[in-house]
Design a protein around this motif. Structure first.
Motif, PDB file in Angstrom:
ATOM      1  N   LEU A   1     -88.500 -25.479 -20.299  1.00  0.00           N
ATOM      2  CA  LEU A   1     -88.360 -24.939 -21.660  1.00  0.00           C
ATOM      3  C   LEU A   1     -87.186 -23.967 -21.751  1.00  0.00           C
ATOM      4  O   LEU A   1     -86.449 -23.957 -22.746  1.00  0.00           O
ATOM      5  N   ILE A   2     -87.017 -23.158 -20.725  1.00  0.00           N
ATOM      6  CA  ILE A   2     -85.911 -22.191 -20.704  1.00  0.00           C
ATOM      7  C   ILE A   2     -84.579 -22.928 -20.677  1.00  0.00           C
ATOM      8  O   ILE A   2     -83.644 -22.580 -21.416  1.00  0.00           O
ATOM      9  N   GLU A   3     -84.488 -23.965 -19.847  1.00  0.00           N
ATOM     10  CA  GLU A   3     -83.235 -24.734 -19.784  1.00  0.00           C
ATOM     11  C   GLU A   3     -82.933 -25.407 -21.118  1.00  0.00           C
ATOM     12  O   GLU A   3     -81.778 -25.427 -21.546  1.00  0.00           O
ATOM     13  N   ARG A   4     -83.959 -25.941 -21.769  1.00  0.00           N
ATOM     14  CA  ARG A   4     -83.750 -26.557 -23.091  1.00  0.00           C
ATOM     15  C   ARG A   4     -83.237 -25.534 -24.091  1.00  0.00           C
ATOM     16  O   ARG A   4     -82.335 -25.811 -24.883  1.00  0.00           O
ATOM     17  N   ALA A   5     -83.826 -24.339 -24.070  1.00  0.00           N
ATOM     18  CA  ALA A   5     -83.389 -23.280 -24.985  1.00  0.00           C
ATOM     19  C   ALA A   5     -81.948 -22.881 -24.694  1.00  0.00           C
ATOM     20  O   ALA A   5     -81.154 -22.684 -25.622  1.00  0.00           O
ATOM     21  N   LEU A   6     -81.605 -22.769 -23.426  1.00  0.00           N
ATOM     22  CA  LEU A   6     -80.230 -22.411 -23.059  1.00  0.00           C
ATOM     23  C   LEU A   6     -79.251 -23.510 -23.460  1.00  0.00           C
ATOM     24  O   LEU A   6     -78.131 -23.212 -23.891  1.00  0.00           O
ATOM     25  N   ASN A   7     -79.651 -24.766 -23.318  1.00  0.00           N
ATOM     26  CA  ASN A   7     -78.791 -25.877 -23.734  1.00  0.00           C
ATOM     27  C   ASN A   7     -78.475 -25.802 -25.221  1.00  0.00           C
ATOM     28  O   ASN A   7     -77.359 -26.099 -25.641  1.00  0.00           O
ATOM     29  N   LYS A   8     -79.466 -25.406 -26.018  1.00  0.00           N
ATOM     30  CA  LYS A   8     -79.278 -25.332 -27.468  1.00  0.00           C
ATOM     31  C   LYS A   8     -78.388 -24.172 -27.878  1.00  0.00           C
ATOM     32  O   LYS A   8     -77.631 -24.269 -28.832  1.00  0.00           O
ATOM     33  N   LYS A   9     -78.501 -23.045 -27.164  1.00  0.00           N
ATOM     34  CA  LYS A   9     -77.775 -21.861 -27.632  1.00  0.00           C
ATOM     35  C   LYS A   9     -76.493 -21.562 -26.855  1.00  0.00           C
ATOM     36  O   LYS A   9     -75.756 -20.672 -27.241  1.00  0.00           O
TER      37      LYS A   9
END
Length: 110
Positions: free
Chosen positions: A34-42
């Motif tokens: 989930l953290i990696e997905r959030a970082l990918n988005k921002k």
């Protein structure tokens, strides 16, 4: 079969666990995707990072920001997870220690 499991002792004994793994490590392990997905988005820069130290540092930094925003009850859950892991590691170490002592005593009797 008596239903029990047999395990072979490794030649290197387990080291006695001295302290628990920090609760935040278990949180980070569980939430990493989930953290990696959030970082990918921002962060476009994050998407281009290869797996390795720099990427892990970004994930850890973001994960600790998430950790700092948790409710006390959520932190208590992760502390429980860490303590259960510590208890398991202590039991595993003690079982192996006892088995080694029994084997050594049996060899001395021969």
């Amino acid at each position: 079969d008596g239903g029990g499991s047999t395990r072979k002792l490794s030649s290197a004994p387990l080291e006695r666990p001295l302290k628990s793994t920090p609760a935040s490590f278990f949180f980070l392990e569980d939430k990493r995707l989930l953290i990696e997905r959030a970082l990918n988005k921002k962060n476009r820069h994050f998407r281009k990072l290869p797996k390795g130290l720099e990427r892990n540092e970004h994930v850890a930094r973001e994960g600790l920001m998430w950790w700092s925003k948790l409710e006390d009850s959520e932190i208590a859950h992760w502390i429980d997870v860490a303590m259960q892991d510590f208890e398991y590691r202590i039991i595993e170490w003690k079982e192996e220690e006892n088995i080694r002592l029994m084997l050594e005593a049996g060899e001395e009797m021969e």
